[in-house]
Design a protein around this motif. Structure first.
Motif, mmCIF file in Angstrom:
data_model
loop_
_atom_site.group_PDB
_atom_site.id
_atom_site.type_symbol
_atom_site.label_atom_id
_atom_site.label_comp_id
_atom_site.label_asym_id
_atom_site.label_seq_id
_atom_site.Cartn_x
_atom_site.Cartn_y
_atom_site.Cartn_z
ATOM 1 N N LYS A 79 6.496 6.803 2.195
ATOM 2 C CA LYS A 79 6.701 7.286 0.836
ATOM 3 C C LYS A 79 6.410 8.768 0.673
ATOM 4 C CE LYS A 79 5.727 2.902 -1.394
ATOM 5 N NZ LYS A 79 4.722 2.091 -2.076
ATOM 6 N N THR B 17 2.730 2.809 4.974
ATOM 7 C CA THR B 17 3.181 2.931 3.588
ATOM 8 C C THR B 17 3.127 4.383 3.124
ATOM 9 O OG1 THR B 17 2.412 0.698 3.069
ATOM 10 C CG2 THR B 17 2.733 2.187 1.207
ATOM 11 N N HIS C 52 5.714 -6.234 6.980
ATOM 12 C CA HIS C 52 5.783 -6.467 5.542
ATOM 13 C C HIS C 52 4.865 -5.494 4.826
ATOM 14 C CE1 HIS C 52 7.781 -10.170 6.708
ATOM 15 N NE2 HIS C 52 6.788 -10.371 7.551
ATOM 16 N N ASP C 53 4.969 -5.484 3.499
ATOM 17 C CA ASP C 53 4.147 -4.623 2.661
ATOM 18 C C ASP C 53 2.669 -4.679 3.065
ATOM 19 O OD1 ASP C 53 3.629 -2.996 0.350
ATOM 20 O OD2 ASP C 53 2.921 -4.799 -0.667
ATOM 21 N N ALA C 54 2.129 -5.884 3.195
ATOM 22 C CA ALA C 54 0.698 -6.035 3.499
ATOM 23 C C ALA C 54 0.345 -5.466 4.874
ATOM 24 C CB ALA C 54 0.290 -7.510 3.412
ATOM 25 N N ASN D 178 0.513 -1.506 4.588
ATOM 26 C CA ASN D 178 -0.600 -0.923 3.845
ATOM 27 C C ASN D 178 -1.816 -0.669 4.718
ATOM 28 O OD1 ASN D 178 0.788 -0.912 1.440
ATOM 29 N ND2 ASN D 178 -0.003 -2.898 0.756
ATOM 30 N N ARG D 179 -1.909 -1.370 5.849
ATOM 31 C CA ARG D 179 -3.071 -1.205 6.740
ATOM 32 C C ARG D 179 -2.701 -0.487 8.036
ATOM 33 N NH1 ARG D 179 -7.988 -1.290 5.279
ATOM 34 N NH2 ARG D 179 -8.738 -2.069 7.260
#
Lengths: 293, 157
Positions: free
Chosen positions: A83, A79, A103-105, A108-109
């Motif tokens: 960005k 992520t 996916h987003d989740a 994020n990790r």
């Protein structure tokens, strides 16, 4: 569906982490983002005696430009990379690759370095590293070495990293002016593993002709496929749709994909052709407009 | 090297302290040790999204994180997304009003994933909602009313 028992250490310094890896190189596993390792632990496909969690190591989540390179620390998450303004501006191929992972989740990790160390044959970042001729830094208690993509990736989920080594940094070169880059992939649904994907970076000369072309595919073998023949066929000519189509056809010929539960080899060749055409077209347009990148 | 560790975690605003097996994943810690059974566990390998919680405000799969890794972090579960009085929060109310659930198994994960989306992007399009919820599987609804619920919450309806 629960992990087998293991010992757990979360070292607070890199030296401590490397000492642990050296002492326990036969049965330790490094835990970074955990988005590949944790499922393997839960399913007991991996049963290490020791987990070395590097998430408490200070100062390893950096993304910065230094000495003509983009440098990404071991704990930079997808992520953050997707960005990061400098990545978006200077390495669209990397930002787009990171944004298409899971996916987003998951993003994020998960980490860029972890993805490279895991070396999944359909992962995005290995193709980016191969296309841009990047390198990774592997540190151990004994010292440090750098590896290029063709030295790092040995095969399906297999790298040249030794068990006592930690992949601490990913380095990608600054792309020259008038370079356009992109990452294009096909997955049946948003967030699924890619069936085939391609990292492309092209540089146009002052005369508007292809000066440099870099293409690397994922999902067509155990390691990223660098399409060198198609790259050199384009160099020196001006971008034309017919040449792009011919290069894409050449890539589809050159790869040797397997058939598996997700796709037949024939379908993978078709995807490789279509995605190569799209990637080259987009990269060339970007290179021609606004000085490239 | 102990197989157990004592951790301090802030969960839904409250400091919690517990001794856990180091192999315990965050989802089991929330459900078994803290008895916060709102977080559901489906596949336990990061595919279904049912166990999605917020870690420091970001959506994370709690089956793919160890409880010991949550030490020092702030966790928000579906129980933490209510109003201060304990009434359903805006997303939860929108799911109720718009029939955004049938069996309800996927709902906590959907609501946590949607909460992360709305924090970042308070007025998403339907396509953005679909993309962000693509990591959360629902076997009942066909997703229409879930997307409608998130959009309604964004519009403050």
């Amino acid at each position: 569906m629960k992990a087998a028992a293991f010992d757990y250490e979360a070292p607070a310094s890199l030296e401590e982490a490397l000492a642990l890896l050296q002492a326990r190189s036969d049965d330790a596993k490094i835990l970074a983002g955990g988005q590949s390792l944790m499922p393997m632990l839960n399913m007991r496909l991996a049963r290490p005696a020791l987990i070395v969690d590097i998430n408490r190591l200070p100062g390893l989540d950096y993304i910065r430009v230094a000495d003509g390179q983009l440098r990404i620390g071991a704990l930079a998450r997808h992520t953050a990379v997707a960005k990061h303004p400098e990545v978006v501006r200077g390495w669209p191929v990397l930002a787009e690759a990171a944004a298409q992972i899971g996916h987003d989740a998951i993003r994020n990790r998960g980490t860029v370095a972890g993805s490279l160390a895991h070396s999944d044959p359909t992962a995005e970042h290995p193709a980016v590293l191969a296309a841009l001729d990047g390198e990774v830094v592997a540190r151990s208690a004994k010292g440090e070495r750098t590896l290029k993509a063709d030295e790092l990736f040995l095969g399906y989920l297999t790298t040249a990293l030794r068990a006592d080594e930690l992949l601490t940094e990913v380095r990608l070169p600054v792309l020259p002016p008038h370079t356009g880059s992109t990452f294009v992939e096909f997955a049946p649904r948003v967030g699924d593993f890619a069936v085939v994907g391609i990292a492309a970076a092209v540089t146009l000369g002052g005369d508007g002709a292809w000066q440099d072309v870099r293409l690397a595919l994922t999902g067509v073998g155990g390691t990223p496929f660098r399409a060198r023949q198609a790259e050199s066929a384009l160099k020196g000519t001006r971008p034309k749709a017919a040449d792009i189509a011919a290069a894409a056809a050449q890539v589809a010929e050159a790869i040797e994909p397997d058939s598996d539960i997700k796709a037949s080899a024939r379908y993978r060749r078709q995807l490789a052709r279509t995605l190569t055409e799209r990637a080259l077209t987009t990269a060339a347009e970007r290179a021609a407009g606004q000085g490239g990148r | 090297m102990a197989k157990e560790k004592t951790i301090r975690v802030k969960v839904n605003g409250a400091e919690r302290r517990a001794t856990v097996e180091v192999r315990r994943n965050l989802a089991d810690f929330l459900r078994e040790d803290l008895e916060l059974t709102g977080t559901h566990l489906g596949c336990e390998h990061g595919v279904c999204g049912a166990c999605t919680v917020l870690v420091d405000g970001e959506a994370v799969r709690s089956c793919l994180m160890l409880a010991v890794q949550a030490e020092g972090h702030e966790i928000t579960t579906v129980e933490g997304l209510t109003t201060p009085d304990g009434d359903p929060g805006p997303l939860q109310q929108a799911f109720w009003d718009n029939h955004g659930m049938q069996c309800g198994f996927c709902t906590p994960g959907m609501i946590c994933a949607a909460a992360a989306l709305l924090r970042e992007n308070p007025h998403p399009t339907a396509a953005e909602v679909r993309e962000r919820l693509s990591g959360n599987l629902c076997r009942c609804t066909g997703y229409q009313d879930i997307v409608a619920s998130v959009l309604a919450a964004a519009e403050g309806k």
